[in-house]
Enzyme design. Sequence first.
Site, PDB file in Angstrom:
ATOM      1  N   GLY A 148     -13.188  33.016 101.050  1.00  0.00           N
ATOM      2  CA  GLY A 148     -13.055  32.966  99.594  1.00  0.00           C
ATOM      3  C   GLY A 148     -11.990  33.912  99.085  1.00  0.00           C
ATOM      4  O   GLY A 148     -10.821  33.810  99.451  1.00  0.00           O
ATOM      5  N   ILE A 150     -11.467  37.044  99.674  1.00  0.00           N
ATOM      6  CA  ILE A 150     -11.102  38.187 100.530  1.00  0.00           C
ATOM      7  C   ILE A 150      -9.759  37.931 101.209  1.00  0.00           C
ATOM      8  O   ILE A 150      -9.602  36.901 101.860  1.00  0.00           O
ATOM      9  CB  ILE A 150     -12.197  38.419 101.592  1.00  0.00           C
ATOM     10  CG1 ILE A 150     -13.552  38.637 100.926  1.00  0.00           C
ATOM     11  CG2 ILE A 150     -11.834  39.570 102.498  1.00  0.00           C
ATOM     12  CD1 ILE A 150     -14.695  38.783 101.913  1.00  0.00           C
ATOM     13  N   LYS A 219     -15.176  28.673 110.393  1.00  0.00           N
ATOM     14  CA  LYS A 219     -14.403  29.852 109.988  1.00  0.00           C
ATOM     15  C   LYS A 219     -14.053  30.714 111.198  1.00  0.00           C
ATOM     16  O   LYS A 219     -12.953  31.270 111.286  1.00  0.00           O
ATOM     17  CB  LYS A 219     -15.188  30.645 108.953  1.00  0.00           C
ATOM     18  CG  LYS A 219     -15.299  29.889 107.613  1.00  0.00           C
ATOM     19  CD  LYS A 219     -16.346  30.499 106.695  1.00  0.00           C
ATOM     20  CE  LYS A 219     -16.374  29.802 105.338  1.00  0.00           C
ATOM     21  NZ  LYS A 219     -17.548  30.217 104.530  1.00  0.00           N
TER      22      LYS A 219
END
Lengths: 444, 444
Positions: A148, A150, A219
């Site tokens: 997101g 970061i 991810k």
Amino acid sequence: MGRAGTVGAVSGTSDLRIGVGVLGCGNVGSALVNLVAEQGPAIAERTGLILDVVKVAVRSASRDRDVTLADGVLTTDAAAVVNDPQVDVVVELIGGIEPARELVAGALKQGKPVVTGNKELLANYGAELYAAADAAGVDLLFEAAVAGGIPLIRALRESLAAEPVRRVMGIVNGTTNFILSQMSESGADYHDALADAQSLGYAERDPTADVEGFDAAAKASIIATVAFGARVLAGSVYREGISAVSPADIAHAHRLGYVVKLLAIAEQVGGAPGKPELAVRVHPAMVPADHPLASVRDSFNAVFVEGEAVGELMLYGRGAGGRPTASAVLGDLIDAAGNRCRGTWTPIGDLAEAVVCPIDDLESEYYINMEVLDRPGVLAAVAGVFGRHGVSIRSMEQEGLGDQARLVFITHEATERAVQATLGELRDLEAVRGVPGLLRVVGR
Amino acid sequence: MGRAGTVGAVSGTSDLRIGVGVLGCGNVGSALVNLVAEQGPAIAERTGLILDVVKVAVRSASRDRDVTLADGVLTTDAAAVVNDPQVDVVVELIGGIEPARELVAGALKQGKPVVTGNKELLANYGAELYAAADAAGVDLLFEAAVAGGIPLIRALRESLAAEPVRRVMGIVNGTTNFILSQMSESGADYHDALADAQSLGYAERDPTADVEGFDAAAKASIIATVAFGARVLAGSVYREGISAVSPADIAHAHRLGYVVKLLAIAEQVGGAPGKPELAVRVHPAMVPADHPLASVRDSFNAVFVEGEAVGELMLYGRGAGGRPTASAVLGDLIDAAGNRCRGTWTPIGDLAEAVVCPIDDLESEYYINMEVLDRPGVLAAVAGVFGRHGVSIRSMEQEGLGDQARLVFITHEATERAVQATLGELRDLEAVRGVPGLLRVVGR
């Protein structure tokens, strides 16, 4: 910083208007459109770039959206957005593999930079898209795909471009971190905490992708690819979810000085330059309570990077949500737009062929929670099984449960293979009623 | 990521050898030289850049250094390094104002990009150097000047380029964080904890720059400049150090659910676009124990950013030390070298004129620890003084100390002016023996 109406070496160019085509206008897409409208004047003042959202493709034009668009901007024809000569940069926020893959590939082929937040696409087709971007000499930026708001991807690609990274450990799924935090802080069991997460909108009605670790595994594959410059597909990431974590596991962890977190871990375990051997996995883990990852609560995300020169680094923030994710997309969009004006791009380059080490070969300390009949000789029998497989016990606690007892072990470092063989044999012992808990201890 | 021997749009260029001149070869300089040697082949493979350290300027050529250099590389003539036609990029690691300022300005004037880790220089002469870099069309990069290996400046300049930042709060001095952590965890008093820090090499023999907040104030001015695009000089940063923090303050904070940290805070409190009003200050503060900054222990640094879209973001890592800092320098060096090859740079742009709000006008909750005579009527008199200045009390604790008592107050939000006036009048009360502790509460 305030910038004087120039983008790098393009001072003197008067027209820095960039046509932006957005594919998908859900949470993140509509937040992005609003953010561009709000911040447009400041962006123009700082960078000289005028971001002009000329087309927004949606599945259904009739749905209500929290966004105001000029007539003719909204369309249901995503391919036409990619092909529109007014569109200089494509932002892909559709998610999923198709039609996203075809649209992104099509944009790159036309020499249009792409910003995407699509983890599934990159985790499965990243290598071919990165190659297409480099072949076309344009940016493919994807900060929003992993954590997101970061700025992890930028840190790995740029700040740590020359850093020999040893290991990256991330809390990259907010839903599961919320559930584990609830279980840890209120003593709730998994199902109640999941129901809470669902009622707060942190978990989907079908929570499988989050709670079984599929989201985190996608991810993890992207993180491994970027941190080690090597192709890792989502399918080669070992994956365990959190649905088997019990309140007892969390309580034991707490008493032993640990917190239970779902971690995505990518580390180099061997190999040679150009062919690194990586261990990439997602599973719940016991993290020491004084480790920086242990204090990441609620739906926050954080990624902890261990590098040879930089030491320990952690980036913490909102891993999801419309505006935080849109903020990351906008950072990439400004980069891509600026690079396009300068006629340059940030290449991804040839990715090495990663060898992914099977989980069986990995070493870790283990937490094992088992239920046994409370009678003489059982502990000796259990300890004998550990010993036969070469798994050395660091600590043991015994707790009465009526005519049964619970044994909680922490092992010294052992291979997954040896521990699984130990568990297999233990389950066959008549006095062992079950081994409900197994957690790997990481972060020391 | 693995890169195919190209740097952005310069594929086709065969010679990407970049001559690097390093000014200063202390801890960071020698770590940088070693890191370039270790990582040179990987950097060349990933970026196509061959970083060639052609000159290293030192004060004394005879000192022993943990670094191996070819004959003719070491010199005591720093100006000659800057002027050397073989030097394409200058890395300034001398520290202090002069001769660093003149050398950096000279390099920029010649069109040579500069990477610096010099916080003092940027906090005092940043605006003119940024303008010189933009005028010359070259990079002036300074990641290492603020928080060592933590990629803060890049995050603020690039990822958050369009993010409306509300507030940045940082633990940016490792020495004071180590001392406060020691006081908090072992109950040590300030002088013992400082002596520990000195014996471990975390504090200088003369610790003034660290413990009185000068180091943090210089960093705060740079953070404010980058986060808000506005000129803030070190001298306009309100500054208090930690030497007055007592074990009693730390114990009270702990009982009330707080941790004491030395924070550098920059926030926008008003103003208009182009002329932001900022509050920029360094002082010890009580941070809620569940705030992410509270768990930053030992000599680690962390910077917490609050943005309107991105929400809360924290970057954590090693704020000092040769190798972590050199890692940040190397990230910047690769950027500057790549940009030079591409004929581009990352402009800083015109900086707005910041209005720095005086501390007197800021509002905060306050912790006040005072010693009074233990007799009837004292509390009423003390409470009356608070009331007359409009300072509302949120909580009060009283503790006996023989014939004296200690009163610990937490106030509601009040201005610094009102609180200082309250303290002034309280000190005049005959029953008040002293007000040894005042801490601002931040982070809610």
